[in-house]
Write a protein that holds these residues in place. Structure first.
Motif, PDB file in Angstrom:
ATOM      1  N   VAL A 221       0.869  -1.174   0.000  1.00  0.00           N
ATOM      2  CA  VAL A 221       0.000   0.000   0.000  1.00  0.00           C
ATOM      3  C   VAL A 221       0.906   1.224   0.000  1.00  0.00           C
ATOM      4  O   VAL A 221       1.696   1.425   0.936  1.00  0.00           O
ATOM      5  N   LEU A 222       0.824   2.032  -1.050  1.00  0.00           N
ATOM      6  CA  LEU A 222       1.600   3.272  -1.147  1.00  0.00           C
ATOM      7  C   LEU A 222       0.743   4.424  -0.642  1.00  0.00           C
ATOM      8  O   LEU A 222      -0.366   4.645  -1.137  1.00  0.00           O
ATOM      9  N   ILE A 223       1.264   5.154   0.349  1.00  0.00           N
ATOM     10  CA  ILE A 223       0.549   6.299   0.910  1.00  0.00           C
ATOM     11  C   ILE A 223       1.392   7.532   0.618  1.00  0.00           C
ATOM     12  O   ILE A 223       2.544   7.636   1.050  1.00  0.00           O
ATOM     13  N   ILE A 224       0.818   8.470  -0.135  1.00  0.00           N
ATOM     14  CA  ILE A 224       1.574   9.551  -0.770  1.00  0.00           C
ATOM     15  C   ILE A 224       1.080  10.896  -0.256  1.00  0.00           C
ATOM     16  O   ILE A 224      -0.127  11.110  -0.094  1.00  0.00           O
ATOM     17  N   GLY A 225       2.013  11.823  -0.026  1.00  0.00           N
ATOM     18  CA  GLY A 225       1.643  13.149   0.459  1.00  0.00           C
ATOM     19  C   GLY A 225       1.101  14.033  -0.645  1.00  0.00           C
ATOM     20  O   GLY A 225      -0.070  14.397  -0.656  1.00  0.00           O
ATOM     21  N   CYS A 226       1.961  14.407  -1.594  1.00  0.00           N
ATOM     22  CA  CYS A 226       1.548  15.271  -2.706  1.00  0.00           C
ATOM     23  C   CYS A 226       1.860  14.664  -4.071  1.00  0.00           C
ATOM     24  O   CYS A 226       1.309  15.095  -5.069  1.00  0.00           O
ATOM     25  N   GLY A 227       2.791  13.730  -4.118  1.00  0.00           N
ATOM     26  CA  GLY A 227       3.128  13.144  -5.410  1.00  0.00           C
ATOM     27  C   GLY A 227       3.849  14.097  -6.335  1.00  0.00           C
ATOM     28  O   GLY A 227       3.765  13.954  -7.558  1.00  0.00           O
ATOM     29  N   HIS A 228       4.570  15.089  -5.761  1.00  0.00           N
ATOM     30  CA  HIS A 228       5.356  15.972  -6.624  1.00  0.00           C
ATOM     31  C   HIS A 228       6.371  15.180  -7.446  1.00  0.00           C
ATOM     32  O   HIS A 228       6.772  15.604  -8.526  1.00  0.00           O
ATOM     33  N   GLN A 229       6.772  14.011  -6.919  1.00  0.00           N
ATOM     34  CA  GLN A 229       7.769  13.190  -7.615  1.00  0.00           C
ATOM     35  C   GLN A 229       7.243  12.678  -8.945  1.00  0.00           C
ATOM     36  O   GLN A 229       8.018  12.229  -9.775  1.00  0.00           O
ATOM     37  N   THR A 230       5.963  12.685  -9.153  1.00  0.00           N
ATOM     38  CA  THR A 230       5.154  12.113 -10.241  1.00  0.00           C
ATOM     39  C   THR A 230       4.826  10.662  -9.916  1.00  0.00           C
ATOM     40  O   THR A 230       5.663   9.928  -9.379  1.00  0.00           O
ATOM     41  N   VAL A 231       3.618  10.272 -10.262  1.00  0.00           N
ATOM     42  CA  VAL A 231       3.180   8.907  -9.981  1.00  0.00           C
ATOM     43  C   VAL A 231       4.032   7.903 -10.746  1.00  0.00           C
ATOM     44  O   VAL A 231       4.310   6.799 -10.258  1.00  0.00           O
ATOM     45  N   GLU A 232       4.511   8.281 -11.927  1.00  0.00           N
ATOM     46  CA  GLU A 232       5.354   7.371 -12.706  1.00  0.00           C
ATOM     47  C   GLU A 232       6.632   7.027 -11.949  1.00  0.00           C
ATOM     48  O   GLU A 232       7.041   5.855 -11.886  1.00  0.00           O
ATOM     49  N   ARG A 233       7.261   8.030 -11.337  1.00  0.00           N
ATOM     50  CA  ARG A 233       8.508   7.772 -10.617  1.00  0.00           C
ATOM     51  C   ARG A 233       8.257   7.036  -9.299  1.00  0.00           C
ATOM     52  O   ARG A 233       9.094   6.238  -8.860  1.00  0.00           O
ATOM     53  N   ILE A 234       7.135   7.301  -8.658  1.00  0.00           N
ATOM     54  CA  ILE A 234       6.800   6.592  -7.422  1.00  0.00           C
ATOM     55  C   ILE A 234       6.600   5.107  -7.715  1.00  0.00           C
ATOM     56  O   ILE A 234       7.117   4.242  -7.003  1.00  0.00           O
ATOM     57  N   VAL A 235       5.854   4.820  -8.773  1.00  0.00           N
ATOM     58  CA  VAL A 235       5.615   3.414  -9.154  1.00  0.00           C
ATOM     59  C   VAL A 235       6.930   2.745  -9.547  1.00  0.00           C
ATOM     60  O   VAL A 235       7.205   1.600  -9.164  1.00  0.00           O
ATOM     61  N   GLU A 236       7.759   3.449 -10.298  1.00  0.00           N
ATOM     62  CA  GLU A 236       9.055   2.903 -10.712  1.00  0.00           C
ATOM     63  C   GLU A 236       9.910   2.568  -9.491  1.00  0.00           C
ATOM     64  O   GLU A 236      10.544   1.501  -9.431  1.00  0.00           O
TER      65      GLU A 236
END
Length: 337
Positions: A221-236
């Motif tokens: 389970v990924l819990i994200i604050g703002c996702g400034h990193q981009t969802v693509e990079r978070i998933v990667e």
């Protein structure tokens, strides 16, 4: 002095101000272009070994304490984020809301009381990034302190896991700060995916981390604050770190497209905050579509998008794309996974 001379002075003053604004803007454009290149080089140069298996938790609940929409008339809302996460016996406060008006009790503390949550129940604090809408209201815009309220709040001597140096405010002294840069197991089944940077047009170099919790028999389970990193990079990053499947993606992904929540005067600035491009190439509908496709590629069972930094238009695109998998995220509405 006649009126013509006065008008000339006013005109020269306005022209001078415009020249200064244009120079500052040009410098900012150069900074963001160089910053974007720097971040891309940093990300490409970093690889991390898998941390799976890192154990798992049997039960996980996520209770949004602060967000833009709320469940029930007694819940206070604002364009900020705070979640209470219970992973078996570990109680985590993730981020501290906005408290833009510097109130006591803050919306966070007020909602905690309404929901029967006590500050002394908190066993760990996890800060995703150092923006005001996650730090509980800074005294100054760039003052990197976090505060649960602008009045005394009693906390246990907990550890604060942050992506950069931050200090507890005078209102909640005592917590120990631990800066996390790389992926790190916090407790069995609970980890930070480590910092993923991004250079934002308005906010500059931003380091953000997300929380990953492995739920037994389900996955990450990924819990994200703002996702400034981009969802693509978070998933990667998650795929790099974990052998387990991504079961759920919950939190902010920063898609203030065709609308936004944070204003400077009459101007909506949220689209500027979330982009690493000049304003004329800011966030748009294609960014939302790419984010949705990135999530579809890992086929999560649950998707819950925070409205604090995503527009109603973006929320609707996610709702249409994920159907029954999409869960509305509101302050006061608990998610059990």
């Amino acid at each position: 002095m006649d009126w013509r001379s006065a008008m000339k002075k006013v005109l020269y003053g306005v022209l001078g101000l415009l020249v200064v604004i244009l120079i500052v803007f040009a410098v900012k454009v150069v900074q963001v272009e160089r910053g974007r290149d720097r971040v891309q080089d940093e990300i490409k140069s970093k690889t991390f070994p898998k941390i799976s298996p890192f154990d798992s938790v049997k039960k996980l609940s996520i209770l949004p304490l602060v967000d833009y929409y709320g469940e029930g008339k007694d819940i206070k809302t604002e364009p900020g984020v705070s979640y209470l996460i219970k992973a078996d016996d570990t109680v985590i406060l993730m981020d501290a809301g906005y408290n833009e008006k510097k109130e006591h009790p803050s919306p966070l503390i007020s909602n905690m009381k309404t929901l029967g949550v006590k500050p002394e129940d908190i066993g760990m604090i996890f800060i995703t990034h150092l923006h005001p809408d996650h730090l509980g209201g800074n005294e100054e815009f760039n003052d990197h302190t976090f505060s649960l309220s602008h009045g005394p709040v009693k906390l246990k001597p907990v550890t604060v896991h942050a992506p950069a140096e931050v200090s507890p405010s005078k209102w909640n002294p005592g917590p120990k700060i631990e800066v996390i840069k790389e992926p790190h197991v916090l407790r069995p089944g609970i980890a930070s995916i480590g910092v993923i940077p991004r250079y934002l047009f308005l906010m500059g170099y931003t380091e953000e981390q997300s929380l990953a919790i492995n739920v037994q028999g389900k996955g990450i389970v990924l819990i994200i604050g703002c996702g400034h990193q981009t969802v693509e990079r978070i998933v990667e990053r998650a795929r790099m770190l974990f052998s387990e499947p991504i079961y759920a993606v919950i939190g902010g992904l920063h898609f203030p497209v065709n609308g936004g929540r944070i204003f400077m005067g009459p101007v909506n600035v949220q689209w500027l905050v979330g982009s690493d491009n000049p304003p004329w190439k800011g966030l748009g509908e294609d960014d939302v579509r790419r984010g949705i496709e990135a999530l579809k590629a890992v086929n999560p069972a649950v998707v819950s998008l925070s409205p604090h930094d995503s527009s109603d238009w973006s929320l609707e695109q996610f709702r249409k794309s994920f159907g029954k998998k999409f869960v509305e995220l509101k302050a006061g509405r608990e998610l059990n996974l």
